[in-house]
Design a protein around this motif. Structure first.
Motif, PDB file in Angstrom:
ATOM      1  N   THR A   1       0.824  -1.199   0.000  1.00  0.00           N
ATOM      2  CA  THR A   1       0.000   0.000   0.000  1.00  0.00           C
ATOM      3  C   THR A   1       0.862   1.254   0.000  1.00  0.00           C
ATOM      4  OG1 THR A   1      -1.693  -1.192   1.226  1.00  0.00           O
ATOM      5  CG2 THR A   1      -1.848   1.201   1.205  1.00  0.00           C
ATOM      6  N   LEU A   2       1.983   1.193   0.727  1.00  0.00           N
ATOM      7  CA  LEU A   2       2.869   2.332   0.772  1.00  0.00           C
ATOM      8  C   LEU A   2       3.427   2.666  -0.606  1.00  0.00           C
ATOM      9  CD1 LEU A   2       3.625   2.851   4.010  1.00  0.00           C
ATOM     10  CD2 LEU A   2       5.699   3.465   2.821  1.00  0.00           C
ATOM     11  N   THR A   3       3.760   1.655  -1.388  1.00  0.00           N
ATOM     12  CA  THR A   3       4.285   1.873  -2.732  1.00  0.00           C
ATOM     13  C   THR A   3       3.222   2.520  -3.614  1.00  0.00           C
ATOM     14  OG1 THR A   3       5.683  -0.052  -2.463  1.00  0.00           O
ATOM     15  CG2 THR A   3       5.393   0.773  -4.690  1.00  0.00           C
ATOM     16  N   GLU A   4       2.001   2.044  -3.530  1.00  0.00           N
ATOM     17  CA  GLU A   4       0.925   2.647  -4.321  1.00  0.00           C
ATOM     18  C   GLU A   4       0.686   4.084  -3.904  1.00  0.00           C
ATOM     19  OE1 GLU A   4      -2.697   0.479  -4.563  1.00  0.00           O
ATOM     20  OE2 GLU A   4      -1.676  -1.417  -4.898  1.00  0.00           O
ATOM     21  N   ARG A   5       0.716   4.333  -2.616  1.00  0.00           N
ATOM     22  CA  ARG A   5       0.498   5.694  -2.141  1.00  0.00           C
ATOM     23  C   ARG A   5       1.613   6.611  -2.647  1.00  0.00           C
ATOM     24  NH1 ARG A   5      -0.824   6.688   3.977  1.00  0.00           N
ATOM     25  NH2 ARG A   5      -2.926   6.382   3.221  1.00  0.00           N
ATOM     26  N   ASN A   6       2.849   6.145  -2.613  1.00  0.00           N
ATOM     27  CA  ASN A   6       3.954   6.960  -3.109  1.00  0.00           C
ATOM     28  C   ASN A   6       3.830   7.209  -4.605  1.00  0.00           C
ATOM     29  OD1 ASN A   6       5.152   7.321  -0.675  1.00  0.00           O
ATOM     30  ND2 ASN A   6       6.594   5.636  -0.891  1.00  0.00           N
ATOM     31  N   GLU A   7       3.441   6.213  -5.362  1.00  0.00           N
ATOM     32  CA  GLU A   7       3.265   6.406  -6.802  1.00  0.00           C
ATOM     33  C   GLU A   7       2.127   7.373  -7.083  1.00  0.00           C
ATOM     34  OE1 GLU A   7       2.892   2.699  -8.807  1.00  0.00           O
ATOM     35  OE2 GLU A   7       4.838   1.978  -8.098  1.00  0.00           O
ATOM     36  N   ALA A   8       1.043   7.228  -6.333  1.00  0.00           N
ATOM     37  CA  ALA A   8      -0.084   8.140  -6.527  1.00  0.00           C
ATOM     38  C   ALA A   8       0.323   9.561  -6.151  1.00  0.00           C
ATOM     39  CB  ALA A   8      -1.279   7.691  -5.702  1.00  0.00           C
ATOM     40  N   TYR A   9       1.083   9.689  -5.073  1.00  0.00           N
ATOM     41  CA  TYR A   9       1.558  11.016  -4.661  1.00  0.00           C
ATOM     42  C   TYR A   9       2.483  11.598  -5.721  1.00  0.00           C
ATOM     43  CZ  TYR A   9       4.069  14.631  -2.162  1.00  0.00           C
ATOM     44  OH  TYR A   9       4.635  15.821  -1.809  1.00  0.00           O
ATOM     45  N   ASN A  10       3.372  10.786  -6.267  1.00  0.00           N
ATOM     46  CA  ASN A  10       4.290  11.265  -7.304  1.00  0.00           C
ATOM     47  C   ASN A  10       3.537  11.675  -8.555  1.00  0.00           C
ATOM     48  OD1 ASN A  10       6.528  10.918  -5.700  1.00  0.00           O
ATOM     49  ND2 ASN A  10       6.968   8.861  -6.477  1.00  0.00           N
ATOM     50  N   ASP A  11       2.508  10.916  -8.928  1.00  0.00           N
ATOM     51  CA  ASP A  11       1.697  11.274 -10.094  1.00  0.00           C
ATOM     52  C   ASP A  11       0.973  12.593  -9.860  1.00  0.00           C
ATOM     53  OD1 ASP A  11       2.518   8.999 -11.378  1.00  0.00           O
ATOM     54  OD2 ASP A  11       0.677   7.854 -10.937  1.00  0.00           O
TER      55      ASP A  11
ATOM     56  N   SER B   1       1.842  14.964  -7.720  1.00  0.00           N
ATOM     57  CA  SER B   1       2.855  16.001  -7.671  1.00  0.00           C
ATOM     58  C   SER B   1       3.296  16.397  -9.081  1.00  0.00           C
ATOM     59  CB  SER B   1       4.056  15.515  -6.865  1.00  0.00           C
ATOM     60  OG  SER B   1       5.071  16.472  -6.876  1.00  0.00           O
ATOM     61  N   GLN B   2       3.475  15.428  -9.948  1.00  0.00           N
ATOM     62  CA  GLN B   2       3.849  15.708 -11.336  1.00  0.00           C
ATOM     63  C   GLN B   2       2.742  16.477 -12.059  1.00  0.00           C
ATOM     64  OE1 GLN B   2       6.841  15.163 -12.656  1.00  0.00           O
ATOM     65  NE2 GLN B   2       6.173  16.173 -14.533  1.00  0.00           N
ATOM     66  N   LEU B   3       1.484  16.136 -11.770  1.00  0.00           N
ATOM     67  CA  LEU B   3       0.352  16.844 -12.367  1.00  0.00           C
ATOM     68  C   LEU B   3       0.359  18.310 -11.954  1.00  0.00           C
ATOM     69  CD1 LEU B   3      -2.381  16.764 -13.938  1.00  0.00           C
ATOM     70  CD2 LEU B   3      -3.439  16.357 -11.712  1.00  0.00           C
TER      71      LEU B   3
ATOM     72  N   ASN C   1       2.951  20.057 -10.917  1.00  0.00           N
ATOM     73  CA  ASN C   1       4.119  20.706 -11.530  1.00  0.00           C
ATOM     74  C   ASN C   1       3.852  21.048 -12.991  1.00  0.00           C
ATOM     75  OD1 ASN C   1       5.689  20.704  -9.236  1.00  0.00           O
ATOM     76  ND2 ASN C   1       6.664  18.747  -9.702  1.00  0.00           N
ATOM     77  N   ASP C   2       3.218  20.131 -13.715  1.00  0.00           N
ATOM     78  CA  ASP C   2       2.891  20.384 -15.120  1.00  0.00           C
ATOM     79  C   ASP C   2       1.884  21.526 -15.252  1.00  0.00           C
ATOM     80  OD1 ASP C   2       4.593  18.356 -15.843  1.00  0.00           O
ATOM     81  OD2 ASP C   2       2.996  16.882 -16.209  1.00  0.00           O
ATOM     82  N   ALA C   3       0.879  21.532 -14.374  1.00  0.00           N
ATOM     83  CA  ALA C   3      -0.131  22.593 -14.412  1.00  0.00           C
ATOM     84  C   ALA C   3       0.500  23.941 -14.089  1.00  0.00           C
ATOM     85  CB  ALA C   3      -1.265  22.285 -13.439  1.00  0.00           C
ATOM     86  N   SER C   4       1.393  23.959 -13.120  1.00  0.00           N
ATOM     87  CA  SER C   4       2.062  25.203 -12.753  1.00  0.00           C
ATOM     88  C   SER C   4       2.904  25.729 -13.913  1.00  0.00           C
ATOM     89  CB  SER C   4       2.933  24.975 -11.524  1.00  0.00           C
ATOM     90  OG  SER C   4       3.672  26.126 -11.231  1.00  0.00           O
ATOM     91  N   THR C   5       3.627  24.847 -14.553  1.00  0.00           N
ATOM     92  CA  THR C   5       4.445  25.244 -15.704  1.00  0.00           C
ATOM     93  C   THR C   5       3.570  25.783 -16.826  1.00  0.00           C
ATOM     94  OG1 THR C   5       6.077  23.566 -15.136  1.00  0.00           O
ATOM     95  CG2 THR C   5       6.136  24.428 -17.381  1.00  0.00           C
ATOM     96  N   TRP C   6       2.450  25.127 -17.086  1.00  0.00           N
ATOM     97  CA  TRP C   6       1.539  25.544 -18.149  1.00  0.00           C
ATOM     98  C   TRP C   6       0.914  26.905 -17.837  1.00  0.00           C
ATOM     99  CZ3 TRP C   6      -3.881  26.070 -18.630  1.00  0.00           C
ATOM    100  CH2 TRP C   6      -4.337  26.161 -19.944  1.00  0.00           C
ATOM    101  N   LEU C   7       0.560  27.136 -16.551  1.00  0.00           N
ATOM    102  CA  LEU C   7      -0.061  28.405 -16.179  1.00  0.00           C
ATOM    103  C   LEU C   7       0.937  29.558 -16.147  1.00  0.00           C
ATOM    104  CD1 LEU C   7      -2.480  27.183 -13.372  1.00  0.00           C
ATOM    105  CD2 LEU C   7      -3.097  27.994 -15.650  1.00  0.00           C
TER     106      LEU C   7
END
Length: 89
Positions: A2-12, A14-16, A18-24
């Motif tokens: 579960t911890l691995t899934e939570r970290n992957e979901a958090y990373n996804d 976080s990346q979203l 970051n991408d939105a911030s760059t686009w804005l």
């Protein structure tokens, strides 16, 4: 597991963000580069913001779209403050 899934979901997520911030922030970066090219010197993001505010407030002061004289006076005041800030940079 579960911890691995939570970290992957958090990373996804976080990346979203970051991408939105760059686009804005892209239009502000374009304006900063445009002003730098026009003025033939490097313009910071803060300076670009002051220049943009001066342009917007000028348009609102010269072409009043509000029926209120108080709002029109506020736009004129905003324009004068924007010019003062641009002069001090």
């Amino acid at each position: 597991m579960t911890l691995t899934e939570r970290n992957e979901a958090y990373n996804d997520l976080s990346q979203l963000f970051n991408d939105a911030s760059t686009w804005l922030h892209a239009p502000a970066a374009w304006l900063r580069r445009y002003y730098s090219a026009i003025l033939e010197r490097e313009v910071s993001s803060r300076q670009a913001s002051f220049i943009t505010q001066a342009q917007l407030s000028f348009i609102l002061a010269v072409f009043p779209i509000m029926p209120s004289a108080l709002l029109h006076a506020a736009c004129i005041g905003w324009f004068l403050v924007s010019l003062y800030k641009c002069r001090n940079i």
